[in-house]
Write a protein that holds these residues in place. Structure first.
Motif, PDB file in Angstrom:
ATOM      1  N   SER A 181       6.772   7.853   4.880  1.00  0.00           N
ATOM      2  CA  SER A 181       7.321   6.911   3.899  1.00  0.00           C
ATOM      3  C   SER A 181       8.179   5.846   4.566  1.00  0.00           C
ATOM      4  O   SER A 181       8.733   6.080   5.633  1.00  0.00           O
ATOM      5  CB  SER A 181       8.184   7.666   2.885  1.00  0.00           C
ATOM      6  OG  SER A 181       7.381   8.460   2.061  1.00  0.00           O
ATOM      7  N   HIS A 198       9.970  -2.272   2.476  1.00  0.00           N
ATOM      8  CA  HIS A 198       8.537  -1.963   2.550  1.00  0.00           C
ATOM      9  C   HIS A 198       8.112  -0.911   1.526  1.00  0.00           C
ATOM     10  O   HIS A 198       6.982  -0.468   1.550  1.00  0.00           O
ATOM     11  CB  HIS A 198       8.117  -1.448   3.934  1.00  0.00           C
ATOM     12  CG  HIS A 198       8.083  -2.491   4.998  1.00  0.00           C
ATOM     13  ND1 HIS A 198       7.394  -2.321   6.169  1.00  0.00           N
ATOM     14  CD2 HIS A 198       8.642  -3.715   5.089  1.00  0.00           C
ATOM     15  CE1 HIS A 198       7.540  -3.373   6.935  1.00  0.00           C
ATOM     16  NE2 HIS A 198       8.308  -4.232   6.297  1.00  0.00           N
ATOM     17  N   ASP A 199       9.006  -0.458   0.658  1.00  0.00           N
ATOM     18  CA  ASP A 199       8.619   0.598  -0.283  1.00  0.00           C
ATOM     19  C   ASP A 199       8.220   0.016  -1.630  1.00  0.00           C
ATOM     20  O   ASP A 199       8.202  -1.197  -1.823  1.00  0.00           O
ATOM     21  CB  ASP A 199       9.742   1.616  -0.437  1.00  0.00           C
ATOM     22  CG  ASP A 199      11.002   1.061  -1.111  1.00  0.00           C
ATOM     23  OD1 ASP A 199      11.150  -0.185  -1.201  1.00  0.00           O
ATOM     24  OD2 ASP A 199      11.833   1.869  -1.539  1.00  0.00           O
ATOM     25  N   GLY A 200       7.876   0.903  -2.563  1.00  0.00           N
ATOM     26  CA  GLY A 200       7.506   0.493  -3.914  1.00  0.00           C
ATOM     27  C   GLY A 200       8.576   0.915  -4.907  1.00  0.00           C
ATOM     28  O   GLY A 200       9.505   1.657  -4.572  1.00  0.00           O
ATOM     29  N   SER A 201       8.439   0.468  -6.142  1.00  0.00           N
ATOM     30  CA  SER A 201       9.433   0.807  -7.163  1.00  0.00           C
ATOM     31  C   SER A 201       9.063   2.086  -7.911  1.00  0.00           C
ATOM     32  O   SER A 201       9.906   2.673  -8.584  1.00  0.00           O
ATOM     33  CB  SER A 201       9.594  -0.358  -8.146  1.00  0.00           C
ATOM     34  OG  SER A 201       8.329  -0.674  -8.709  1.00  0.00           O
ATOM     35  N   ASP A 202       7.811   2.536  -7.802  1.00  0.00           N
ATOM     36  CA  ASP A 202       7.411   3.786  -8.447  1.00  0.00           C
ATOM     37  C   ASP A 202       7.847   4.967  -7.580  1.00  0.00           C
ATOM     38  O   ASP A 202       7.895   4.859  -6.358  1.00  0.00           O
ATOM     39  CB  ASP A 202       5.896   3.814  -8.685  1.00  0.00           C
ATOM     40  CG  ASP A 202       5.091   3.643  -7.410  1.00  0.00           C
ATOM     41  OD1 ASP A 202       5.464   2.803  -6.573  1.00  0.00           O
ATOM     42  OD2 ASP A 202       4.085   4.363  -7.243  1.00  0.00           O
ATOM     43  N   HIS A 226       6.173   6.106  -4.251  1.00  0.00           N
ATOM     44  CA  HIS A 226       6.181   5.169  -3.126  1.00  0.00           C
ATOM     45  C   HIS A 226       7.569   4.645  -2.775  1.00  0.00           C
ATOM     46  O   HIS A 226       7.698   3.739  -1.958  1.00  0.00           O
ATOM     47  CB  HIS A 226       5.214   4.019  -3.395  1.00  0.00           C
ATOM     48  CG  HIS A 226       3.805   4.505  -3.495  1.00  0.00           C
ATOM     49  ND1 HIS A 226       3.201   4.735  -4.704  1.00  0.00           N
ATOM     50  CD2 HIS A 226       2.920   4.870  -2.539  1.00  0.00           C
ATOM     51  CE1 HIS A 226       1.984   5.211  -4.488  1.00  0.00           C
ATOM     52  NE2 HIS A 226       1.794   5.302  -3.187  1.00  0.00           N
ATOM     53  N   VAL A 255       2.380   2.943   2.301  1.00  0.00           N
ATOM     54  CA  VAL A 255       2.186   1.757   1.470  1.00  0.00           C
ATOM     55  C   VAL A 255       0.936   1.049   1.970  1.00  0.00           C
ATOM     56  O   VAL A 255       0.917   0.511   3.071  1.00  0.00           O
ATOM     57  CB  VAL A 255       3.417   0.825   1.523  1.00  0.00           C
ATOM     58  CG1 VAL A 255       3.184  -0.402   0.667  1.00  0.00           C
ATOM     59  CG2 VAL A 255       4.668   1.572   1.058  1.00  0.00           C
ATOM     60  N   TYR A 303      -2.563  -1.998  -2.314  1.00  0.00           N
ATOM     61  CA  TYR A 303      -1.732  -1.660  -3.476  1.00  0.00           C
ATOM     62  C   TYR A 303      -1.325  -2.861  -4.317  1.00  0.00           C
ATOM     63  O   TYR A 303      -0.788  -2.707  -5.393  1.00  0.00           O
ATOM     64  CB  TYR A 303      -0.486  -0.897  -3.042  1.00  0.00           C
ATOM     65  CG  TYR A 303      -0.720   0.563  -2.755  1.00  0.00           C
ATOM     66  CD1 TYR A 303      -1.971   1.137  -2.850  1.00  0.00           C
ATOM     67  CD2 TYR A 303       0.330   1.378  -2.389  1.00  0.00           C
ATOM     68  CE1 TYR A 303      -2.184   2.466  -2.575  1.00  0.00           C
ATOM     69  CE2 TYR A 303       0.126   2.716  -2.117  1.00  0.00           C
ATOM     70  CZ  TYR A 303      -1.125   3.254  -2.211  1.00  0.00           C
ATOM     71  OH  TYR A 303      -1.315   4.582  -1.944  1.00  0.00           O
ATOM     72  N   ARG A 306       1.056  -4.878  -3.739  1.00  0.00           N
ATOM     73  CA  ARG A 306       2.432  -5.280  -3.483  1.00  0.00           C
ATOM     74  C   ARG A 306       2.423  -6.297  -2.350  1.00  0.00           C
ATOM     75  O   ARG A 306       1.414  -6.499  -1.703  1.00  0.00           O
ATOM     76  CB  ARG A 306       3.259  -4.067  -3.068  1.00  0.00           C
ATOM     77  CG  ARG A 306       3.357  -3.017  -4.136  1.00  0.00           C
ATOM     78  CD  ARG A 306       4.281  -1.913  -3.662  1.00  0.00           C
ATOM     79  NE  ARG A 306       4.351  -0.893  -4.680  1.00  0.00           N
ATOM     80  CZ  ARG A 306       3.661   0.245  -4.636  1.00  0.00           C
ATOM     81  NH1 ARG A 306       2.854   0.499  -3.642  1.00  0.00           N
ATOM     82  NH2 ARG A 306       3.785   1.121  -5.603  1.00  0.00           N
TER      83      ARG A 306
END
Length: 196
Positions: free
Chosen positions: A130, A136-140, A143, A166, A170, A172
């Motif tokens: 991760s 570099h991450d997601g909001s869900d 991720h 990621v 995706y 993003r």
């Protein structure tokens, strides 16, 4: 040193259309997780470089069939040609299966490694599945990155942080490379060559 970083998707370039010359000049292979163990074994067969890996959140099969000829560095610090490489695999816990951790559990994994970090006077590469929280991450939840990784980057200032998780597909804003303070950050999705 020339590093081949891999994550998340088996590269057709390396597997389906393999030529041994594609691995020439590679000094180290780092897998940031979610790759078939057979793929890593295949690369280990043809590469003279060691293959170090951490688990991704979809690597549950590694418990029964770990990739032969490869070295798991999860929860370890591995030294290779003067580089100190710390591995912390897995993703944020979202359904309690496979290699998933709460933020607190990831902190505890890191805390267990701190005495060795002090003894060897730091780390050069942080290898994770991760990304770091907010970088570099997601909001869900699946991720989201770990706050612990931000702390490690701030405190230990490794020259390189390699992660996966990621994907390019995706939707993003995908970034292959970035810089966090003085640390070079690389998303190893599929395959990427890093010179350090």
């Amino acid at each position: 040193m020339r590093i081949l970083a891999l994550a998340d998707v088996e590269s057709k370039y390396l597997w389906d259309f393999f030529e041994k010359t594609k691995l020439e000049g590679i000094d180290l292979i780092l897998s940031a997780g979610d790759l078939a163990p057979q793929y890593l074994e295949f690369l280990a067969t043809f590469s003279v470089a060691p293959i170090l890996y951490v688990h991704g959140n979809h690597d549950g099969c590694y418990k029964d069939t770990p990739p032969l000829g490869c070295i798991c560095v999860d929860d370890k610090i591995y030294e290779y040609q003067g580089l100190r490489i710390m591995g912390l695999g897995g993703s944020m816990c979202y359904n309690y299966s496979g290699y998933q951790y709460t933020d607190r559990q990831m902190w505890l994994r890191y805390v267990k490694l701190r005495p060795k970090i002090r003894r060897i006077k730091g780390i050069d590469i942080l290898l994770t599945h991760s990304p770091a929280k907010g970088f570099h991450d997601g909001s869900d939840l699946p991720h989201m990155g770990f706050e612990c990784f931000n702390y490690i980057l701030d405190k230990h200032k490794p020259q390189l942080f390699v992660h996966g998780h990621v994907h390019l597909s995706y939707g993003r804003e995908f970034k292959r490379e970035d810089v966090y303070n003085d640390t070079r950050v690389v998303n190893a999705f599929e395959r990427y060559i890093i010179e350090i």
